[in-house]
Design a protein around this motif. Structure first.
Motif, PDB file in Angstrom:
ATOM      1  N   VAL A 315       0.839  -1.196   0.000  1.00  0.00           N
ATOM      2  CA  VAL A 315       0.000   0.000   0.000  1.00  0.00           C
ATOM      3  C   VAL A 315       0.878   1.251   0.000  1.00  0.00           C
ATOM      4  O   VAL A 315       0.631   2.200  -0.756  1.00  0.00           O
ATOM      5  CB  VAL A 315      -0.959  -0.004   1.208  1.00  0.00           C
ATOM      6  N   LYS A 316       1.919   1.270   0.820  1.00  0.00           N
ATOM      7  CA  LYS A 316       2.814   2.431   0.875  1.00  0.00           C
ATOM      8  C   LYS A 316       3.529   2.637  -0.455  1.00  0.00           C
ATOM      9  O   LYS A 316       3.732   3.782  -0.897  1.00  0.00           O
ATOM     10  CB  LYS A 316       3.826   2.247   2.005  1.00  0.00           C
ATOM     11  N   ILE A 317       3.917   1.545  -1.101  1.00  0.00           N
ATOM     12  CA  ILE A 317       4.561   1.671  -2.414  1.00  0.00           C
ATOM     13  C   ILE A 317       3.579   2.251  -3.422  1.00  0.00           C
ATOM     14  O   ILE A 317       3.917   3.136  -4.219  1.00  0.00           O
ATOM     15  CB  ILE A 317       5.089   0.296  -2.886  1.00  0.00           C
ATOM     16  N   ILE A 319       0.817   4.108  -2.911  1.00  0.00           N
ATOM     17  CA  ILE A 319       0.397   5.487  -2.651  1.00  0.00           C
ATOM     18  C   ILE A 319       1.568   6.450  -2.803  1.00  0.00           C
ATOM     19  O   ILE A 319       1.380   7.655  -3.026  1.00  0.00           O
ATOM     20  CB  ILE A 319      -0.271   5.611  -1.262  1.00  0.00           C
ATOM     21  N   ASN A 320       2.803   5.925  -2.692  1.00  0.00           N
ATOM     22  CA  ASN A 320       4.022   6.677  -3.012  1.00  0.00           C
ATOM     23  C   ASN A 320       4.121   8.015  -2.279  1.00  0.00           C
ATOM     24  O   ASN A 320       4.487   9.042  -2.850  1.00  0.00           O
ATOM     25  CB  ASN A 320       4.118   6.894  -4.530  1.00  0.00           C
ATOM     26  N   GLY A 321       3.743   8.001  -0.994  1.00  0.00           N
ATOM     27  CA  GLY A 321       3.918   9.181  -0.172  1.00  0.00           C
ATOM     28  C   GLY A 321       2.867  10.258  -0.338  1.00  0.00           C
ATOM     29  O   GLY A 321       2.948  11.317   0.309  1.00  0.00           O
ATOM     30  N   ARG A 322       1.860  10.042  -1.205  1.00  0.00           N
ATOM     31  CA  ARG A 322       0.861  11.089  -1.457  1.00  0.00           C
ATOM     32  C   ARG A 322      -0.096  11.281  -0.281  1.00  0.00           C
ATOM     33  O   ARG A 322      -0.646  12.365  -0.101  1.00  0.00           O
ATOM     34  CB  ARG A 322       0.062  10.759  -2.718  1.00  0.00           C
ATOM     35  N   LYS A 323      -0.322  10.212   0.492  1.00  0.00           N
ATOM     36  CA  LYS A 323      -1.209  10.269   1.660  1.00  0.00           C
ATOM     37  C   LYS A 323      -0.564   9.478   2.793  1.00  0.00           C
ATOM     38  O   LYS A 323       0.163   8.498   2.546  1.00  0.00           O
ATOM     39  CB  LYS A 323      -2.578   9.644   1.349  1.00  0.00           C
TER      40      LYS A 323
END
Length: 353
Positions: A315-317, A319-323
């Motif tokens: 999930v973190k990969i 969303i790539n830091g956007r949220k």
């Protein structure tokens, strides 16, 4: 088409037979035991062969043999049993053989317990065996979806010449729901002219193997496999998105947990909280594309699992830091409740205001 009330494990077995499975090799372990029990009773009636192997290791190598001969073949187990099959799955992927593997996940690590869990996510999506290999992973959220995905898994395995894993859990295996056995969407499948079916003096013998002594041919083989896995990523990603348009929080959950999450979303709506859901149906390839649909209004992502947090990495990969990404889970066979998920959402929304 009429529906029939079936236990999940038995429905999985019936779906495999409907899809043309002719061989099943397995070894008992709770909570998937009804699958081999069903196959022992029903597969011979449909012209197939059931064999209880002396171990999980023996079972997966029998799968290798039947797949190498071009047959449609399946095995099933639960968590520790799948762990024992990992070496064989790596061999099967390396030899480019099609088969279907079903894991009804139980709590771990080690022998753990027989209650439902989702703590085999890493094992399923990262590959517990050796080498650079991948296999498609389906995560059904209902017995009907388990039936549909098992039937499709045989075609997908044949299409790519690769093992396919269906990842369920103890609830999917043990609960009962009405199901119907629909024909899967037809694929144009390649001929199995690679199979070891005997030459009858008419051709050179086929060789099925994953052993490469010379590193150069092995690298070429791995690069060829990578091209196949890239096609899977392009063509086989599946997911469900729900209520994303103006969601303040988006839950990411798969399998049985996604159904609990939908109940939590309904409770949130009653209290004026706007919550959406992304449900991966393929855990590998992971549906990164689904996260492009998340609204600018969304404040945070909440990953909900029956584990200590394994899908959260993907999930973190995606969303790539956007949220910001939060996690809520239960483990060891404990099951999240809708109210507990609602409480986590309130904490997130309250903390962001």
């Amino acid at each position: 088409m009429s529906k029939v009330l079936m236990k999940g494990n038995e429905a999985v077995g019936a779906a495999a037979i409907k899809a043309g499975c002719k061989f099943f090799f397995g070894y008992p372990i709770t909570p998937q035991n009804e699958i081999p029990e069903f196959m022992a009773r029903e597969l011979p009636k449909n012209g197939g062969v059931f064999l209880q192997a002396e171990s999980e290791i023996a079972a997966i190598n029998m799968v290798y043999g039947a797949a190498g001969a071009g047959a449609r073949v399946m095995t099933s187990s639960s968590s520790p049993g799948i762990a024992l099959k990992q070496e064989g799955i790596s061999y099967i992927a390396g030899a480019e053989l099609p088969c279907v593997v079903v894991n009804m996940v139980r709590g771990g690590p080690g022998l753990g317990g027989i209650q439902p869990s989702q703590s085999d996510y890493y094992q399923a999506t990262r590959g517990g065996g050796n080498g650079d290999y991948r296999h498609l992973v389906y995560a059904p959220a209902s017995i009907q979806e388990a039936v549909d995905l098992v039937m499709e898994a045989f075609d997908v395995a044949d299409y790519y010449r690769n093992p396919v894993l269906v990842l369920g859990d103890g609830m999917i295996g043990q609960m009962m729901e009405p199901v119907e056995f629909k024909e899967p969407k037809k694929r144009e499948l390649p001929p199995k002219d690679w199979a070891t079916t005997g030459t009858k003096g008419q051709r050179k013998p086929n060789v099925v193997n994953s052993l490469y002594i010379d590193p150069k041919p092995l690298e070429e083989h791995n690069l060829k496999l990578e091209e196949k896995y890239a096609r899977m990523k392009e063509n086989e990603v599946r997911y469900e998105d729900y209520n994303l348009e103006d969601a303040e929080v988006v839950i990411v959950a798969y399998g049985t947990t996604s159904r609990i999450a939908k109940n939590a979303i309904a409770k949130c709506a009653e209290e004026g909280l706007k919550v959406g859901l992304i449900r991966p149906i393929t855990l590998w390839p992971f549906p990164d594309v689904a996260f492009e649909k998340i609204s600018e209004k969304t404040k945070a992502i909440l990953t909900v699992e029956m584990s200590t947090g394994q899908m959260i990495d993907d999930v973190k990969i995606a969303i790539n830091g956007r949220k910001p990404v939060y996690f809520y889970g239960r483990t060891g066979g404990m099951i999240p409740t809708p109210n507990a998920i609602v409480d986590e959402i309130k904490k997130i929304v309250g903390g962001d205001k």
